[in-house]
Design a protein around this motif. Structure first.
Motif, mmCIF file in Angstrom:
data_model
loop_
_atom_site.group_PDB
_atom_site.id
_atom_site.type_symbol
_atom_site.label_atom_id
_atom_site.label_comp_id
_atom_site.label_asym_id
_atom_site.label_seq_id
_atom_site.Cartn_x
_atom_site.Cartn_y
_atom_site.Cartn_z
ATOM 1 N N ALA A 119 16.160 48.415 32.044
ATOM 2 C CA ALA A 119 15.507 47.153 32.414
ATOM 3 C C ALA A 119 13.990 47.235 32.312
ATOM 4 N N SER A 120 13.430 48.446 32.358
ATOM 5 C CA SER A 120 11.972 48.580 32.377
ATOM 6 C C SER A 120 11.314 48.088 31.098
ATOM 7 N N THR A 121 12.058 48.026 30.000
ATOM 8 C CA THR A 121 11.483 47.560 28.735
ATOM 9 C C THR A 121 12.135 46.272 28.247
ATOM 10 N N ALA A 122 12.938 45.624 29.093
ATOM 11 C CA ALA A 122 13.691 44.442 28.672
ATOM 12 C C ALA A 122 12.895 43.164 28.907
ATOM 13 N N ASP A 123 13.229 42.141 28.108
ATOM 14 C CA ASP A 123 12.689 40.799 28.315
ATOM 15 C C ASP A 123 13.640 39.939 29.132
ATOM 16 N N ALA A 124 14.933 40.230 29.036
ATOM 17 C CA ALA A 124 15.948 39.400 29.686
ATOM 18 C C ALA A 124 17.058 40.280 30.222
ATOM 19 N N ALA A 125 17.741 39.770 31.248
ATOM 20 C CA ALA A 125 18.892 40.464 31.820
ATOM 21 C C ALA A 125 20.084 39.522 31.827
ATOM 22 N N ILE A 126 21.228 40.040 31.400
ATOM 23 C CA ILE A 126 22.488 39.321 31.539
ATOM 24 C C ILE A 126 23.216 39.950 32.726
ATOM 25 N N ILE A 127 23.294 39.220 33.838
ATOM 26 C CA ILE A 127 23.984 39.692 35.033
ATOM 27 C C ILE A 127 25.422 39.184 34.968
ATOM 28 N N LEU A 128 26.388 40.098 34.808
ATOM 29 C CA LEU A 128 27.782 39.687 34.708
ATOM 30 C C LEU A 128 28.444 39.637 36.078
ATOM 31 N N ILE A 129 29.302 38.650 36.257
ATOM 32 C CA ILE A 129 30.112 38.512 37.459
ATOM 33 C C ILE A 129 31.554 38.305 37.015
ATOM 34 N N ASP A 130 32.468 39.089 37.543
ATOM 35 C CA ASP A 130 33.883 39.001 37.200
ATOM 36 C C ASP A 130 34.514 37.891 38.031
ATOM 37 N N ALA A 131 34.852 36.776 37.381
ATOM 38 C CA ALA A 131 35.416 35.628 38.099
ATOM 39 C C ALA A 131 36.736 35.977 38.767
ATOM 40 N N SER A 132 37.505 36.889 38.184
ATOM 41 C CA SER A 132 38.820 37.211 38.737
ATOM 42 C C SER A 132 38.729 37.997 40.034
ATOM 43 N N ARG A 133 37.546 38.568 40.320
ATOM 44 C CA ARG A 133 37.389 39.351 41.541
ATOM 45 C C ARG A 133 36.821 38.531 42.688
ATOM 46 N N VAL A 134 36.438 37.291 42.415
ATOM 47 C CA VAL A 134 35.873 36.448 43.470
ATOM 48 C C VAL A 134 36.606 35.114 43.534
ATOM 49 N N THR A 135 37.902 35.118 43.175
ATOM 50 C CA THR A 135 38.667 33.873 43.233
ATOM 51 C C THR A 135 38.932 33.450 44.663
ATOM 52 N N ASP A 136 38.922 34.400 45.589
ATOM 53 C CA ASP A 136 39.029 34.074 47.004
ATOM 54 C C ASP A 136 37.666 33.566 47.458
ATOM 55 N N ALA A 137 37.631 32.349 47.972
ATOM 56 C CA ALA A 137 36.344 31.734 48.332
ATOM 57 C C ALA A 137 35.589 32.560 49.359
ATOM 58 N N SER A 138 36.319 33.302 50.201
ATOM 59 C CA SER A 138 35.635 34.092 51.227
ATOM 60 C C SER A 138 34.786 35.198 50.616
ATOM 61 N N ARG A 139 35.069 35.590 49.356
ATOM 62 C CA ARG A 139 34.303 36.648 48.712
ATOM 63 C C ARG A 139 32.929 36.189 48.274
ATOM 64 N N VAL A 140 32.710 34.880 48.153
ATOM 65 C CA VAL A 140 31.421 34.395 47.691
ATOM 66 C C VAL A 140 30.750 33.471 48.700
ATOM 67 N N THR A 141 31.399 33.225 49.834
ATOM 68 C CA THR A 141 30.791 32.386 50.858
ATOM 69 C C THR A 141 29.489 33.024 51.332
ATOM 70 N N ASP A 142 28.449 32.197 51.484
ATOM 71 C CA ASP A 142 27.129 32.654 51.932
ATOM 72 C C ASP A 142 26.541 33.714 51.016
ATOM 73 N N GLY A 143 26.887 33.654 49.750
ATOM 74 C CA GLY A 143 26.268 34.555 48.785
ATOM 75 C C GLY A 143 26.788 35.965 48.835
ATOM 76 N N GLN A 144 28.002 36.179 49.362
ATOM 77 C CA GLN A 144 28.526 37.540 49.471
ATOM 78 C C GLN A 144 29.076 38.020 48.129
ATOM 79 N N LEU A 145 28.194 38.156 47.165
ATOM 80 C CA LEU A 145 28.561 38.743 45.882
ATOM 81 C C LEU A 145 28.647 40.256 46.040
ATOM 82 N N LEU A 146 29.144 40.932 45.019
ATOM 83 C CA LEU A 146 29.286 42.378 45.111
ATOM 84 C C LEU A 146 27.915 43.049 45.225
ATOM 85 N N PRO A 147 27.832 44.173 45.936
ATOM 86 C CA PRO A 147 26.522 44.804 46.191
ATOM 87 C C PRO A 147 25.735 45.115 44.919
ATOM 88 N N GLN A 148 26.409 45.596 43.855
ATOM 89 C CA GLN A 148 25.672 45.928 42.644
ATOM 90 C C GLN A 148 25.123 44.687 41.957
#
Length: 450
Positions: A119-148
């Motif tokens: 990332a230190s030499t990049a112009d842009a970042a593509i942040i991927l999120i696996d939709a199949s791992r957050v299909t339960d609404a409780s996993r993303v409520t209040d921004g509770q995305l995965l730590p990484q």
């Protein structure tokens, strides 16, 4: 002769095609390597023998007759065996509109340092999120995305990446449900606001099938944006950072013909931050001597002016003591050399920060020793805020620290000038990179509050 001239002109035009440097980031198994493989395949950036090789690989995990596109970037034996990315892999491809340099970064927490490197030499970042791992609404409520996802987004923001694209991957596994996409969008919007990310793009896609990667997908009539590649081709690119303050680290002292009458002494490096012209007066830091630029060479060609990003050799009008690691700046706006300063650092070593030890600091081509005098704050990756902290920093921790250098350093705030605002810390015993740092100074040069 006309044909030769036409070929030369075509080559010049190709060299001037804009280059976008980007990195894929996110959590484990979000599909980063597969996405890059899909971009390479659909943009005709893969040779037939490469496809044949991955099709016959014993490590393929693709269903049916599909290609396991992750194998195009995961080249290490351990990566293919485990189905994970360990080290940053760089791949190159081009379209008629733009050239691309892509860094595939690992998602595992223990390899966060590899993501920082890419990332230190990049112009842009593509942040991927696996939709199949957050299909339960409780996993993303209040921004509770995965730590990484949070950690990589935080690092992209700290490093000043100009463009962030959120790729909601594996939408095919949730039936292309718009409600899932909107929940993830709302979660990332909350994350962006808390991190201070001013703007970003978000795209629903499937890297495995190629939907919304190069071509718009028929499965997302509710999505009105561009597919990923079209978005990458149209991102506005800025030229090399120009703060109006030239910074030139000496990388190599070039000497020819010894002490003869035609002896040559030049100083090679890359100019950052501003332009130089022959006749400009420069100052050497930390020594303080001044001289005028007698000649600027780009390769073997003498030029009147050098621009930010140019790799040049500078010849001065008088001989002064200059060696690798010295910094040349415009005499009119020379920064104050200091030994005490503050910085945000991401700790990368498995061995925790030890305030009692000296570490090597590498800034450009300059190398000196520093000691961490105090840790002021630590970033809570779950609450996404800095909290007062008086302890140490462990691997992947992000914190604000006070440092003292053995020798005076010419420093700029990282947001103003990256060449003199970025550094790494190196463990003197193991030679491992211990931390990546960003200098934080206010406009007056005083230290900011934590």
């Amino acid at each position: 002769m006309n044909a030769i001239n036409e070929l030369w002109q075509e080559g010049q035009e190709n060299q001037e095609t804009a280059v976008l440097r980007l990195i894929t980031a996110g959590s484990v198994d979000d599909g980063k390597s597969t996405l890059i493989g899909r971009l390479l395949l659909d943009s005709k950036g893969v040779f037939a023998d490469q496809l044949k090789a991955i099709a016959g690989s014993k490590y393929t995990r693709a269903p049916g007759q599909e290609y396991d596109l992750a194998l195009l970037t995961d080249g290490l034996e351990a990566e293919r065996e485990q189905g994970i990315t360990i080290d940053v892999a760089y791949r190159y491809f081009a379209t008629p509109a733009r050239k691309f340099i892509v860094a595939d970064a690992p998602g595992h927490e223990q390899y966060t340092r590899n993501m920082v490197t890419g990332a230190s030499t990049a112009d842009a970042a593509i942040i991927l999120i696996d939709a199949s791992r957050v299909t339960d609404a409780s996993r993303v409520t209040d921004g509770q995305l995965l730590p990484q996802t949070k950690r990589h987004s935080t690092l992209a923001q700290l490093l000043g990446l100009r463009h962030i694209i959120v790729a909601v991957n594996k939408m095919d596994l949730v039936g292309w449900d718009e409600r899932v996409f909107q929940r993830i969008h709302a979660a990332y919007q909350d994350l962006a606001e808390r991190l201070g990310i001013a703007s970003y793009h978000i795209v629903p896609l499937s890297a495995l099938s190629g939907d919304n990667v190069v071509q718009r997908s028929e499965h997302t009539p509710w999505y009105g944006g561009l597919p990923l590649l079209s978005l990458l081709e149209t991102l506005p690119l800025e030229t090399v950072q120009d703060s109006g303050q030239p910074r030139f680290f000496v990388q190599w002292v070039i000497r020819h013909n010894g002490s003869g009458p035609d002896a040559f002494r030049g100083y090679a490096g890359q100019l950052q931050g501003g332009a130089w012209r022959t006749g400009d007066t420069v100052q050497v830091l930390p020594g303080g001597e001044t001289a005028a630029i007698r000649q600027i060479l780009r390769g073997v060609e003498a030029v009147e002016q050098a621009l930010p990003g140019d790799s040049i050799t500078v010849v001065l009008d008088r001989d002064i003591d200059l060696s690798r690691g010295d910094l040349l700046v415009a005499a009119a706006d020379a920064p104050v050399a200091r030994q005490d300063f503050e910085a945000d650092i991401c700790w990368l070593d498995q061995q925790a920060l030890n305030p009692a030890r000296w570490y090597w600091l590498k800034q450009g081509s300059r190398l000196t020793q520093v000691k961490v005098r105090a840790v002021q704050t630590r970033r809570d990756i779950h609450e996404l805020r800095s909290v007062a902290w008086s302890g140490t920093l462990a691997m992947n921790d992000i914190g604000r620290v006070q440092l003292r250098a053995r020798d005076p350093l010419a420093l700029d705030d990282y947001d103003v000038q990256r060449a003199t605002g970025a550094f790494i810390l190196i463990d003197a015993a193991s030679n491992q990179t211990a931390a990546a740092g960003l200098v934080r100074l206010d406009a007056a040069g005083a230290q900011p509050a934590a």
